[in-house]
Write a protein that holds these residues in place. Structure first.
Motif, PDB file in Angstrom:
ATOM      1  N   ASP A 391      33.084   5.679   0.195  1.00  0.00           N
ATOM      2  CA  ASP A 391      33.627   4.446   0.762  1.00  0.00           C
ATOM      3  C   ASP A 391      33.379   4.354   2.264  1.00  0.00           C
ATOM      4  O   ASP A 391      33.356   3.249   2.814  1.00  0.00           O
ATOM      5  N   ASP A 392      33.213   5.497   2.932  1.00  0.00           N
ATOM      6  CA  ASP A 392      32.955   5.453   4.378  1.00  0.00           C
ATOM      7  C   ASP A 392      31.839   6.409   4.803  1.00  0.00           C
ATOM      8  O   ASP A 392      31.765   6.834   5.949  1.00  0.00           O
ATOM      9  N   THR A 393      30.954   6.753   3.850  1.00  0.00           N
ATOM     10  CA  THR A 393      29.794   7.593   4.152  1.00  0.00           C
ATOM     11  C   THR A 393      28.522   6.862   3.742  1.00  0.00           C
ATOM     12  O   THR A 393      28.443   6.308   2.653  1.00  0.00           O
ATOM     13  N   LEU A 394      27.533   6.852   4.619  1.00  0.00           N
ATOM     14  CA  LEU A 394      26.226   6.266   4.318  1.00  0.00           C
ATOM     15  C   LEU A 394      25.225   7.396   4.119  1.00  0.00           C
ATOM     16  O   LEU A 394      25.070   8.258   4.991  1.00  0.00           O
ATOM     17  N   VAL A 395      24.561   7.406   2.966  1.00  0.00           N
ATOM     18  CA  VAL A 395      23.534   8.408   2.661  1.00  0.00           C
ATOM     19  C   VAL A 395      22.165   7.729   2.742  1.00  0.00           C
ATOM     20  O   VAL A 395      21.978   6.638   2.193  1.00  0.00           O
ATOM     21  N   VAL A 396      21.230   8.377   3.428  1.00  0.00           N
ATOM     22  CA  VAL A 396      19.890   7.827   3.616  1.00  0.00           C
ATOM     23  C   VAL A 396      18.871   8.847   3.125  1.00  0.00           C
ATOM     24  O   VAL A 396      18.950  10.032   3.469  1.00  0.00           O
ATOM     25  N   TRP A 397      17.906   8.401   2.303  1.00  0.00           N
ATOM     26  CA  TRP A 397      16.852   9.277   1.762  1.00  0.00           C
ATOM     27  C   TRP A 397      15.495   8.709   2.119  1.00  0.00           C
ATOM     28  O   TRP A 397      15.268   7.509   2.028  1.00  0.00           O
ATOM     29  N   GLY A 398      14.560   9.587   2.490  1.00  0.00           N
ATOM     30  CA  GLY A 398      13.196   9.131   2.739  1.00  0.00           C
ATOM     31  C   GLY A 398      12.386  10.156   3.498  1.00  0.00           C
ATOM     32  O   GLY A 398      12.890  11.200   3.922  1.00  0.00           O
ATOM     33  N   GLY A 399      11.086   9.858   3.676  1.00  0.00           N
ATOM     34  CA  GLY A 399      10.188  10.694   4.452  1.00  0.00           C
ATOM     35  C   GLY A 399       9.570   9.901   5.581  1.00  0.00           C
ATOM     36  O   GLY A 399      10.038   8.808   5.926  1.00  0.00           O
ATOM     37  N   GLU A 400       8.479  10.444   6.164  1.00  0.00           N
ATOM     38  CA  GLU A 400       7.888   9.788   7.331  1.00  0.00           C
ATOM     39  C   GLU A 400       6.841   8.746   6.965  1.00  0.00           C
ATOM     40  O   GLU A 400       6.535   7.867   7.757  1.00  0.00           O
ATOM     41  N   PHE A 401       6.221   8.856   5.776  1.00  0.00           N
ATOM     42  CA  PHE A 401       5.311   7.842   5.244  1.00  0.00           C
ATOM     43  C   PHE A 401       5.114   8.124   3.760  1.00  0.00           C
ATOM     44  O   PHE A 401       5.793   8.991   3.189  1.00  0.00           O
ATOM     45  N   GLY A 402       4.208   7.368   3.112  1.00  0.00           N
ATOM     46  CA  GLY A 402       3.970   7.566   1.693  1.00  0.00           C
ATOM     47  C   GLY A 402       2.634   8.245   1.459  1.00  0.00           C
ATOM     48  O   GLY A 402       2.114   8.955   2.332  1.00  0.00           O
ATOM     49  N   ARG A 403       2.068   8.026   0.271  1.00  0.00           N
ATOM     50  CA  ARG A 403       0.776   8.609  -0.076  1.00  0.00           C
ATOM     51  C   ARG A 403      -0.155   7.511  -0.611  1.00  0.00           C
ATOM     52  O   ARG A 403       0.306   6.477  -1.083  1.00  0.00           O
ATOM     53  N   THR A 404      -1.448   7.763  -0.532  1.00  0.00           N
ATOM     54  CA  THR A 404      -2.427   6.777  -0.994  1.00  0.00           C
ATOM     55  C   THR A 404      -2.460   6.697  -2.520  1.00  0.00           C
ATOM     56  O   THR A 404      -2.257   7.686  -3.217  1.00  0.00           O
ATOM     57  N   THR A 405      -2.752   5.495  -3.022  1.00  0.00           N
ATOM     58  CA  THR A 405      -2.970   5.320  -4.455  1.00  0.00           C
ATOM     59  C   THR A 405      -4.331   5.873  -4.857  1.00  0.00           C
ATOM     60  O   THR A 405      -4.515   6.305  -5.994  1.00  0.00           O
ATOM     61  N   TYR A 406      -5.292   5.869  -3.940  1.00  0.00           N
ATOM     62  CA  TYR A 406      -6.566   6.497  -4.251  1.00  0.00           C
ATOM     63  C   TYR A 406      -6.418   8.015  -4.089  1.00  0.00           C
ATOM     64  O   TYR A 406      -5.541   8.516  -3.387  1.00  0.00           O
ATOM     65  N   SER A 407      -7.280   8.733  -4.751  1.00  0.00           N
ATOM     66  CA  SER A 407      -7.134  10.184  -4.827  1.00  0.00           C
ATOM     67  C   SER A 407      -7.822  10.895  -3.665  1.00  0.00           C
ATOM     68  O   SER A 407      -8.757  10.385  -3.046  1.00  0.00           O
ATOM     69  N   GLN A 408      -7.309  12.068  -3.385  1.00  0.00           N
ATOM     70  CA  GLN A 408      -7.965  13.023  -2.497  1.00  0.00           C
ATOM     71  C   GLN A 408      -8.105  14.302  -3.319  1.00  0.00           C
ATOM     72  O   GLN A 408      -7.210  15.148  -3.343  1.00  0.00           O
ATOM     73  N   GLY A 409      -9.170  14.407  -4.056  1.00  0.00           N
ATOM     74  CA  GLY A 409      -9.275  15.486  -5.030  1.00  0.00           C
ATOM     75  C   GLY A 409      -8.196  15.295  -6.091  1.00  0.00           C
ATOM     76  O   GLY A 409      -8.113  14.245  -6.724  1.00  0.00           O
ATOM     77  N   ASP A 410      -7.374  16.316  -6.283  1.00  0.00           N
ATOM     78  CA  ASP A 410      -6.250  16.172  -7.210  1.00  0.00           C
ATOM     79  C   ASP A 410      -4.946  15.939  -6.458  1.00  0.00           C
ATOM     80  O   ASP A 410      -3.870  16.283  -6.922  1.00  0.00           O
ATOM     81  N   GLY A 411      -5.058  15.331  -5.272  1.00  0.00           N
ATOM     82  CA  GLY A 411      -3.872  14.990  -4.483  1.00  0.00           C
ATOM     83  C   GLY A 411      -3.932  13.566  -3.984  1.00  0.00           C
ATOM     84  O   GLY A 411      -4.719  12.744  -4.465  1.00  0.00           O
ATOM     85  N   ARG A 412      -3.094  13.267  -3.007  1.00  0.00           N
ATOM     86  CA  ARG A 412      -3.068  11.950  -2.363  1.00  0.00           C
ATOM     87  C   ARG A 412      -3.026  12.152  -0.850  1.00  0.00           C
ATOM     88  O   ARG A 412      -2.358  13.059  -0.353  1.00  0.00           O
ATOM     89  N   ASP A 413      -3.684  11.262  -0.124  1.00  0.00           N
ATOM     90  CA  ASP A 413      -3.723  11.334   1.335  1.00  0.00           C
ATOM     91  C   ASP A 413      -2.493  10.637   1.931  1.00  0.00           C
ATOM     92  O   ASP A 413      -1.690  10.020   1.224  1.00  0.00           O
ATOM     93  N   HIS A 414      -2.334  10.734   3.262  1.00  0.00           N
ATOM     94  CA  HIS A 414      -1.255  10.047   3.963  1.00  0.00           C
ATOM     95  C   HIS A 414      -1.425   8.532   3.855  1.00  0.00           C
ATOM     96  O   HIS A 414      -2.547   8.017   3.884  1.00  0.00           O
ATOM     97  N   HIS A 415      -0.296   7.815   3.797  1.00  0.00           N
ATOM     98  CA  HIS A 415      -0.357   6.351   3.729  1.00  0.00           C
ATOM     99  C   HIS A 415       0.832   5.770   4.490  1.00  0.00           C
ATOM    100  O   HIS A 415       1.990   6.011   4.133  1.00  0.00           O
ATOM    101  N   ALA A 416       0.541   5.023   5.533  1.00  0.00           N
ATOM    102  CA  ALA A 416       1.600   4.493   6.402  1.00  0.00           C
ATOM    103  C   ALA A 416       1.867   3.005   6.196  1.00  0.00           C
ATOM    104  O   ALA A 416       2.842   2.479   6.732  1.00  0.00           O
TER     105      ALA A 416
END
Length: 496
Positions: A391-416
């Motif tokens: 009732d009197d606490t605000l919770v915030v979740w997140g990171g500094e940016f997301g990831r690309t929808t296109y692939s970087q090998g078997d991963g994802r690159d930075h996406h701002a």
């Protein structure tokens, strides 16, 4: 004086008057101590200074009263350092399967498309659909990834923002921007601003506490540094205090073996008297802060051990948070500590979990990170709700940016260009979704709903009753505030 002893004839050192030259040096700020203090403002030493840091608890901060009625008394920030992939967690894009292995359309990339240095050498930018299944959950019917089965249970409590964006594409400046509203070091963290403006709710604990979770085995080791919880040009007592996991949360806080509380009190009384003499002689405000620091340290010697003693937690706590919460330094453990800090009136608690940097092995490592954080997040929200603290606490979740929808090998690159954050609790509308991305989770659909980190900071301040444009500190003739010199946009639509 309680602890003075004469070891010979004549006055003791603290009975001797200061030479006029030294007194003038202090007043003009020319001493070596001033130089070293100024030179270390951006270093981790500021965080250590607050380990002994005090404030006039319950007396408030620089504001005589909040600018408007606050909906929240405190904030718990769950920061996922590294860049969580929004399209694999909360931002469901079913059309990605149609384009699997095909180049992402040029119309989506845009004429100004420039990949980061890590994928600039790729000749193709092929779409990588999520390997995780999405299902609708809750009365709000929002999609959540199968990687987050616990968070899915409380989806109706979340205010989802799909339209975050950042000015930075690299970790360090992007994390600095999210935490301090500036991409370069030297600005106070939001928690420090909250402490400076609103003061503390508990005289025995710092108003800004940092809990840095252990790295999940097998994931990236992207560090988080004390610059993220610095008080910068604000008094050092407003810097975040990192609490270590285990039985000794604050180094050097316990009395040496053989020292009684009575002797400790006597020593502090003597030091206080000397500091008051110095204060009256030279008028240096840092001396007054030092007096408060010693007193806070004395009080923390009792409050911190009680805070970290989990022996009185009922069995229901471990059923909720899971066995992982019994491991000091785990994310679940830190979520439980965040609840205990909220109960005790800590104004701003920052929980970090690093490792969300998926340039490869996306499916494996995302599963590891979600397994490590999903239940703790759900448990924290549920626990706060059960105890009436939401009732009197605000919770915030997140990171500094997301990831690309296109692939970087078997991963994802930075996406701002777009990524997801969420809020829950006091001051925001539960079950609401704000902003939207295109079918490729690559661009914000509505520029008017794009949310910059400074907009999020201003909105958090608003929930605490603070107008971020009016909480200022003049530095070198410039009015600096929690959002720097920028007038941000308040995210009014999500406010309850």
């Amino acid at each position: 004086m309680p602890c003075s002893d004469n070891f010979g004839e004549g006055p003791t050192p603290w009975d001797m008057p200061l030479p006029d030259e030294l007194r003038h040096q202090w007043k003009d700020g020319y001493t070596r101590r001033h130089f070293l203090k100024k030179a270390s403002l951006s270093l981790g030493g500021l965080g250590l200074a607050h380990l002994l840091g005090g404030n006039k608890a319950m007396a408030g901060g620089s504001l005589e009263a909040p600018h408007q009625n606050p909906s929240a008394k405190r904030v718990i920030s769950l920061f996922m350092a590294g860049g969580p992939p929004h399209q694999d967690m909360f931002d469901y894009k079913p059309r990605l399967a149609e384009f699997a292995g095909k180049d992402i359309p040029a119309s989506i990339l845009g004429a100004d498309f420039k990949p980061s240095g890590m994928t600039a050498g790729q000749s193709r930018f092929t779409v990588r659909p999520s390997s995780f299944k999405f299902q609708k959950h809750g009365k709000s019917g929002r999609y959540v990834s199968s990687a987050l089965p616990y968070t899915a249970k409380c989806i109706d409590d979340l205010t989802m923002i799909h339209s975050m964006y950042s000015d930075a594409i690299n970790h360090e400046p992007a994390i600095m921007l999210m935490n301090t509203a500036n991409m370069l070091p030297g600005r106070p963290a939001l928690g420090a601003w909250c402490s400076y403006g609103l003061g503390s709710l508990n005289e025995n604990l710092p108003s800004f506490v940092v809990l840095n979770s252990n790295r999940v085995p097998g994931t990236s080791g992207q560090p988080v540094t004390p610059r993220l919880w610095s008080s910068a040009f604000l008094n050092a007592k407003h810097a975040g205090v990192p609490l270590r996991a285990g039985h000794d949360p604050v180094l050097y806080l316990n009395d040496p073996r053989g020292m009684s509380r009575k002797l400790r009190r006597s020593i502090l009384d003597g030091i206080e008297e000397m500091n008051h003499r110095t204060l009256s002689e030279i008028g240096d405000p840092e001396t007054n802060a030092r007096i408060e620091q010693y007193e806070m340290a004395y009080r923390m010697q009792m409050s911190v051990p009680e805070l970290s003693d989990l022996s009185n937690e009922p069995a229901s706590t471990w059923q909720l948070y899971g066995e992982d919460a019994k491991k000091p330094g785990s994310f679940a453990y830190n979520c439980l500590m965040a609840r205990r800090l909220a109960e005790r009136g800590v104004r701003y608690t920052q929980v970090y979990q690093r490792g969300w940097d998926f340039h490869g092995a996306l499916d494996r490592d995302l599963k590891r990170l979600c397994d490590a954080t999903d239940r703790g997040t759900y448990a924290l929200l549920t626990d706060l709700k059960q105890r009436g603290l939401m009732d009197d606490t605000l919770v915030v979740w997140g990171g500094e940016f997301g990831r690309t929808t296109y692939s970087q090998g078997d991963g994802r690159d930075h996406h701002a260009k777009c990524f997801t954050s969420w809020l829950a609790g006091a001051g925001v509308k539960p079950g609401m979704t704000y902003g939207a991305t295109d079918d490729f989770a690559f661009n914000n659909m509505d520029p008017d709903k794009a949310v910059h980190p400074r907009d999020l900071i201003a909105t958090i301040c608003h929930c605490l009753g603070v107008d971020s444009n009016r909480l200022t500190k003049v530095i070198n003739g410039v009015d600096l505030k929690p959002t720097g010199v920028i007038h941000p946009h308040l995210i009014k639509d999500i406010l309850s």
